[in-house]
Design a protein around this motif. Structure first.
Motif, PDB file in Angstrom:
ATOM      1  N   ASN A 163       7.421 -11.663  25.070  1.00  0.00           N
ATOM      2  CA  ASN A 163       6.858 -10.492  24.382  1.00  0.00           C
ATOM      3  C   ASN A 163       7.967  -9.541  23.944  1.00  0.00           C
ATOM      4  N   LEU A 164       9.094  -9.561  24.667  1.00  0.00           N
ATOM      5  CA  LEU A 164      10.209  -8.704  24.263  1.00  0.00           C
ATOM      6  C   LEU A 164      10.842  -9.179  22.957  1.00  0.00           C
ATOM      7  N   VAL A 165      10.894 -10.498  22.780  1.00  0.00           N
ATOM      8  CA  VAL A 165      11.432 -11.022  21.517  1.00  0.00           C
ATOM      9  C   VAL A 165      10.597 -10.497  20.354  1.00  0.00           C
ATOM     10  N   PHE A 166       9.264 -10.584  20.508  1.00  0.00           N
ATOM     11  CA  PHE A 166       8.391 -10.092  19.438  1.00  0.00           C
ATOM     12  C   PHE A 166       8.545  -8.591  19.253  1.00  0.00           C
ATOM     13  N   ALA A 167       8.776  -7.870  20.359  1.00  0.00           N
ATOM     14  CA  ALA A 167       8.947  -6.420  20.260  1.00  0.00           C
ATOM     15  C   ALA A 167      10.172  -6.085  19.419  1.00  0.00           C
ATOM     16  N   VAL A 168      11.282  -6.762  19.707  1.00  0.00           N
ATOM     17  CA  VAL A 168      12.517  -6.502  18.956  1.00  0.00           C
ATOM     18  C   VAL A 168      12.314  -6.868  17.491  1.00  0.00           C
ATOM     19  N   TYR A 169      11.710  -8.034  17.274  1.00  0.00           N
ATOM     20  CA  TYR A 169      11.482  -8.501  15.899  1.00  0.00           C
ATOM     21  C   TYR A 169      10.618  -7.509  15.122  1.00  0.00           C
ATOM     22  N   ASP A 170       9.494  -7.120  15.706  1.00  0.00           N
ATOM     23  CA  ASP A 170       8.590  -6.180  15.033  1.00  0.00           C
ATOM     24  C   ASP A 170       9.270  -4.847  14.770  1.00  0.00           C
ATOM     25  N   GLY A 171       9.990  -4.366  15.776  1.00  0.00           N
ATOM     26  CA  GLY A 171      10.660  -3.081  15.640  1.00  0.00           C
ATOM     27  C   GLY A 171      11.607  -3.062  14.451  1.00  0.00           C
ATOM     28  N   ILE A 172      12.380  -4.130  14.294  1.00  0.00           N
ATOM     29  CA  ILE A 172      13.350  -4.169  13.197  1.00  0.00           C
ATOM     30  C   ILE A 172      12.628  -4.382  11.865  1.00  0.00           C
ATOM     31  N   LYS A 173      11.598  -5.242  11.896  1.00  0.00           N
ATOM     32  CA  LYS A 173      10.867  -5.526  10.659  1.00  0.00           C
ATOM     33  C   LYS A 173      10.141  -4.287  10.140  1.00  0.00           C
ATOM     34  N   ASN A 174       9.809  -3.380  11.038  1.00  0.00           N
ATOM     35  CA  ASN A 174       9.035  -2.214  10.617  1.00  0.00           C
ATOM     36  C   ASN A 174       9.886  -1.002  10.240  1.00  0.00           C
ATOM     37  N   THR A 179      19.047 -10.766  21.258  1.00  0.00           N
ATOM     38  CA  THR A 179      19.738 -11.784  20.475  1.00  0.00           C
ATOM     39  C   THR A 179      18.781 -12.470  19.507  1.00  0.00           C
ATOM     40  N   PHE A 180      17.700 -13.031  20.053  1.00  0.00           N
ATOM     41  CA  PHE A 180      16.828 -13.824  19.197  1.00  0.00           C
ATOM     42  C   PHE A 180      15.937 -12.960  18.308  1.00  0.00           C
ATOM     43  N   GLY A 181      15.593 -11.775  18.787  1.00  0.00           N
ATOM     44  CA  GLY A 181      14.824 -10.858  17.946  1.00  0.00           C
ATOM     45  C   GLY A 181      15.610 -10.455  16.718  1.00  0.00           C
ATOM     46  N   VAL A 182      16.884 -10.107  16.909  1.00  0.00           N
ATOM     47  CA  VAL A 182      17.717  -9.709  15.773  1.00  0.00           C
ATOM     48  C   VAL A 182      17.988 -10.916  14.875  1.00  0.00           C
ATOM     49  N   LEU A 183      18.269 -12.067  15.483  1.00  0.00           N
ATOM     50  CA  LEU A 183      18.506 -13.282  14.681  1.00  0.00           C
ATOM     51  C   LEU A 183      17.302 -13.571  13.791  1.00  0.00           C
ATOM     52  N   VAL A 236      11.742 -20.618  12.612  1.00  0.00           N
ATOM     53  CA  VAL A 236      11.910 -21.475  13.785  1.00  0.00           C
ATOM     54  C   VAL A 236      11.659 -20.681  15.068  1.00  0.00           C
ATOM     55  N   ILE A 237      12.290 -19.518  15.154  1.00  0.00           N
ATOM     56  CA  ILE A 237      12.256 -18.764  16.416  1.00  0.00           C
ATOM     57  C   ILE A 237      10.840 -18.301  16.767  1.00  0.00           C
ATOM     58  N   LEU A 238      10.132 -17.723  15.797  1.00  0.00           N
ATOM     59  CA  LEU A 238       8.845 -17.106  16.128  1.00  0.00           C
ATOM     60  C   LEU A 238       7.796 -18.093  16.631  1.00  0.00           C
ATOM     61  N   PRO A 239       7.581 -19.231  15.943  1.00  0.00           N
ATOM     62  CA  PRO A 239       6.578 -20.164  16.488  1.00  0.00           C
ATOM     63  C   PRO A 239       6.966 -20.691  17.855  1.00  0.00           C
ATOM     64  N   VAL A 240       8.257 -20.944  18.056  1.00  0.00           N
ATOM     65  CA  VAL A 240       8.696 -21.466  19.355  1.00  0.00           C
ATOM     66  C   VAL A 240       8.383 -20.451  20.460  1.00  0.00           C
ATOM     67  N   ALA A 300      14.885 -11.432  12.885  1.00  0.00           N
ATOM     68  CA  ALA A 300      14.537 -10.355  11.964  1.00  0.00           C
ATOM     69  C   ALA A 300      15.491 -10.279  10.782  1.00  0.00           C
ATOM     70  N   THR A 301      16.674 -10.861  10.922  1.00  0.00           N
ATOM     71  CA  THR A 301      17.644 -10.731   9.849  1.00  0.00           C
ATOM     72  C   THR A 301      17.702 -11.964   8.951  1.00  0.00           C
ATOM     73  N   SER A 302      16.856 -12.942   9.212  1.00  0.00           N
ATOM     74  CA  SER A 302      16.841 -14.123   8.341  1.00  0.00           C
ATOM     75  C   SER A 302      15.473 -14.774   8.401  1.00  0.00           C
ATOM     76  N   THR A 303      14.857 -14.932   7.251  1.00  0.00           N
ATOM     77  CA  THR A 303      13.513 -15.517   7.251  1.00  0.00           C
ATOM     78  C   THR A 303      13.538 -16.975   7.679  1.00  0.00           C
ATOM     79  N   THR A 304      14.646 -17.665   7.368  1.00  0.00           N
ATOM     80  CA  THR A 304      14.735 -19.070   7.765  1.00  0.00           C
ATOM     81  C   THR A 304      14.765 -19.192   9.281  1.00  0.00           C
ATOM     82  N   ARG A 305      15.606 -18.348   9.895  1.00  0.00           N
ATOM     83  CA  ARG A 305      15.667 -18.394  11.358  1.00  0.00           C
ATOM     84  C   ARG A 305      14.337 -17.981  11.967  1.00  0.00           C
ATOM     85  N   ALA A 306      13.680 -16.980  11.353  1.00  0.00           N
ATOM     86  CA  ALA A 306      12.404 -16.506  11.881  1.00  0.00           C
ATOM     87  C   ALA A 306      11.376 -17.630  11.906  1.00  0.00           C
TER      88      ALA A 306
END
Lengths: 572, 253
Positions: free
Chosen positions: A134-145, A71-75, A85-89, A77-83
């Motif tokens: 770490n899974l959130v970052f995995a999903v985020y990185d996977g989609i970003k790449n 959920t949060f990885g896709v959220l 907030v989500i990533l630093p947290v 990865a699909t919006s820089t504004t959301r990223a």
């Protein structure tokens, strides 16, 4: 040079503040539970059923972690504004010793249900916190790449949102999820054991499971049962590696985007072999079954949901704008209300005067930091020479690596009770026990990172050492140490993080009637939760601990890492 | 002057992006018409907004100002009569050749059997028969791009959009594929009537296109349109060919 770092820190500070207050708010909401209901289940069911309990908890937590991460990885990865907030947290949550919040979590969940269910939920929640980030970052990185052309190609196919998630985001994130899932499970075992120890020790609760069995065994000096438990735990971990992580890892290689790498031929052939073995083996049928049911669910979702999606109207369509707006509204109101609510709560806690002064809390943190530092030095004092020795004898390296991997797969917390009992019995000091527990909680991070760093030293540098006729010490100082510097820093950051988590349990262990306790922040948190029930003190202690750790991370480790990374990077 | 019907028009289109440094204007005041049975090439230096323009034509990107219309109707989203081919192929590594092509058909209302039949037909068309079950990583660059073409053709669009389709192929493969694409475009059995291709190779543009649109950057705008009324197949060594290459080259530099 200073510019970016400071800018970076400012953005992070915002989120640090956010997280701190949110956590503290949760804390000060702790319901009053005056007395603990002692509820000892008759243990001594078969070992298998205890493993089953532990495994079930892990599985439950992992499913939550996976859903959360997707959920949060896709959220993000699909919006820089959301990223933003989500990533630093998530980054902060990853670096804070969440084990310290276990006692509070127990109170929280007990409020929701009966004591037993609440405890169970608290354990699952805590395991979740060790698996999710770490899974959130995995999903985020996977989609970003995902390569730009692939992203565009799929975009132009006008797929509905479910189809896009199923056919692009999920497969693209899959290899990284698999890479990180094994790590998440290792963290989970660590936390599971810790939770069972905390629950059985100070709380005197029975959480049926492997950790409890082993704890009880140490308590009764029943070493046979302890070894049986250890063996069972080990067997489960090895079996999971063989029947889950290996086939998934082989499968994951199909989902990677690196076309035409040089040694591609070999590795893909290898994974093809592994895959076909598992594909035909009955023992992996649960995995197949799982894959098929997920597929079926997605097909249904696609059929019912994506039909309403009309790609020709994306610029104007009201429904989709509306759905998008709804997601945003829910997301941002969630964030905003957490911020407001937690600010009010923290204000209340911090304006309530407390007998235990900030000074003594800081002193406790100072003592605890010294312990972490001491354990860190202890770790380095055996790991650095060992790695250096192995580096010069490559033939042992492979063997040492696989041995270390097997040893490291056993969660260090499983040994905590036995360390406490034995070191007190032989040396009559709790301080040593704490140090040893910290070492077991920290050493693997350092070992694996330093070995990784040492393995990246090319043969050209080694030859250079020979050509210049350097002594062993000169070689160590001038070539080995600089070459492993970035890996050493990474290892240190993760090791110290692991150390703080271990500290929470290590400083306050109760086995039977005996309490092994030292003066430190971890002990204050446990004591004020379990004995005095002073929830304001818990809030203060957690606040200071989180604050100190985050500050050290941001002001010391992260700049150090960027410096080492910049100065000692191997590739040109 | 043009005897063919107008299929697509771009009117006063502009597009800007928000960046850290402020508003970046990628395209400004673009006016273009595309006709049936026309092969158009767009050339220009990198960063002049060619790819942005293509995304707007395709409907993936909404223009900040102006509008695009397809057969006289304003475009409000992705144009399902367009399909795209990319320089880096844009294939999904975890899908076989057949599955990659079928994926493009997912949003069209087809049964699985129909989709499979269609995919197989176009695999054959681009000369990939026998490779249906292969995965992209097992294919050479040229074959990957054939999959890209088959995927684009299977949708049976009226307009084929290509973003530097030959740039990451070796020269020999590129020569063959160029010829095949021209054949596909001229094939009366296929629905494709208009091809719009981005390239930064001027020779390639002159060899293939009826009309070359020359763009320049900061902000992206159209410099000039050059008609290439040469007979096909075109001789790269002829004087007229050189003349057009020279003319466009001067416009760019």
């Amino acid at each position: 040079m200073m510019g970016p770092i400071w800018k970076n820190i400012q953005i992070k500070w915002y989120s640090i503040a956010l997280i701190l207050v949110a956590l503290l708010a949760a804390l000060s909401q702790t319901p009053e539970v005056d007395t603990f209901i002692v509820e000892l289940d008759p243990l001594a069911n078969s070992l298998a059923s205890q493993i089953f309990y532990s495994f079930l908890r892990m599985l439950g937590a992992f499913v939550f972690a996976l859903v959360f991460a997707l959920t949060f990885g896709v959220l993000a990865a699909t919006s820089t504004t959301r990223a933003k907030v989500i990533l630093p947290v998530v980054d902060i949550l990853q670096s804070v010793p969440l084990l310290g919040f276990f006692p509070t979590a127990i109170f929280w969940f007990m409020k929701l249900g009966s004591a037993k269910v609440g405890l169970e939920m608290a354990v699952v929640f805590l395991i979740f916190t060790s698996q999710a980030w770490n899974l959130v970052f995995a999903v985020y990185d996977g989609i970003k790449n995902i390569p730009e052309s692939t992203k565009q190609a799929v975009e132009s196919m006008a797929l509905g949102p479910v189809a896009k998630f199923r056919r692009l985001y999920l497969p693209a994130a899959f290899p990284r999820i698999v890479d990180n899932a094994a790590l998440s499970w290792a963290n989970g075992w660590y936390f599971l054991m810790a939770c069972e120890i905390i629950a059985l020790g100070p709380l005197n609760y029975e959480v049926p499971g492997l950790g409890s069995v082993m704890f009880r065994a140490v308590e009764n000096s029943d070493w046979l049962t302890f070894y049986k438990g250890l063996g069972a735990l080990f067997a489960v971990i090895i079996a999971m590696d063989f029947f889950i992580w290996r086939p998934l890892g082989a499968l994951a290689s199909v989902y990677r985007f690196d076309f035409g790498a040089q040694d591609e031929e070999n590795s893909s052939e290898l994974s093809e072999d592994v895959l076909s073995f598992y594909r035909n083996h009955w023992i992996c049928s649960p995995l197949h079954w799982l894959g098929q049911s997920v597929d079926w669910i997605f097909t249904k979702l696609e059929d019912s949901f994506d039909d309403k999606y009309s790609p020709e109207k994306t610029h104007t369509s009201k429904t989709w704008k509306w759905v998008d707006a709804c997601i945003s509204i829910v997301f941002w109101t969630g964030i905003a209300s957490a911020l407001v609510w937690s600010s009010l709560e923290i204000f209340e806690v911090l304006t309530t005067p407390h007998p235990m002064t900030a000074a003594s809390l800081l002193l406790a943190i100072f003592y605890s930091s010294l312990r972490v530092l001491g354990a860190y030095v202890l770790c380095l004092s055996w790991i650095l020479p060992l790695c250096f020795w192995l580096h010069r004898r490559q033939s042992y390296m492979r063997w040492a690596q696989s041995t270390a991997q097997i040893l490291a797969s056993i969660p260090a917390t499983a040994f905590f009770p036995v360390i406490a009992v034995l070191s007190f019995r032989f040396f009559h000091t709790t301080e040593l026990a704490v140090a040893l527990m910290l070492v077991t909680g920290m050493q693997w991070y350092l070992l694996f990172n330093i070995i990784g760093g040492a393995q990246s030293i090319g043969s050209d540098l080694k030859d250079l050492g020979k050509a210049l006729d350097l002594t062993r010490l000169q070689y160590f100082k001038n070539i080995f140490l600089p070459a492993i510097a970035p890996a050493l820093v990474t290892g240190s950051i993760t090791a110290v993080g692991g150390g703080w988590n271990a500290l929470i349990i290590a400083e306050y262990i109760k086995i039977g009637d005996k309490l092994y306790k030292v003066f430190g922040i971890g002990a204050i948190i446990s004591e004020s939760t379990f004995e005095s029930g002073d929830r304001n003190l818990v809030a203060y202690a957690l606040f200071f601990m989180v604050f100190v750790i985050v500050t050290i991370n941001k002001l010391f480790w992260q700049p150090l890492y960027s410096w080492a990374e910049k100065k000692f990077r191997m590739d040109d | 002057m043009n005897e063919f019907e107008k299929i697509l028009s771009v009117e006063n289109v502009g597009r800007s992006f928000k960046t850290k440094a402020g508003n970046f204007i990628a395209l400004e005041n673009i006016n273009l018409d595309f006709f049936e049975e026309e092969f158009v090439a767009i050339v220009g230096p990198s960063g002049c907004g060619k790819s942005t323009l293509l995304k707007i034509i395709n409907g993936m990107l909404k223009p900040s100002t102006g509008k695009t219309s397809f057969r006289g109707k304003a475009l409000g989203g992705i144009n399902l009569e367009c399909s795209m081919v990319y320089q880096n192929f844009g294939l999904l590594p975890w899908l076989s050749v057949l599955e990659n092509i079928e994926l493009g058909l997912l949003s069209r209302e087809l049964s699985n059997a129909q989709a499979q039949k269609k995919a197989a037909h176009y695999i054959d068309k681009v000369g990939l028969d026998g490779h249906e079950e292969a995965y992209p990583r097992e294919l050479s660059g040229g074959m990957k791009q054939r999959v890209g073409f088959a995927r684009a053709l299977a949708i049976e669009p009226e307009i084929l959009l290509m973003d530097e389709p030959f740039s990451s192929l070796d020269p020999l493969t590129a020569i063959n594929l160029r010829e095949e694409i021209l054949d596909i475009w001229e094939d009366p059995n296929l629905r494709i009537t208009t091809v719009i291709m981005i390239t930064h190779q001027i020779e390639e543009a002159v060899e293939m296109a009826d009309r070359v649109i020359v763009m320049d950057g900061s902000p992206g705008h159209v410099v000039k349109e050059v008609k290439i009324p040469l007979e096909r197949p075109r001789n790269r060594k002829s004087k007229e060919f050189d003349h057009y290459v020279g003319e466009i080259f001067e416009l760019i530099t």
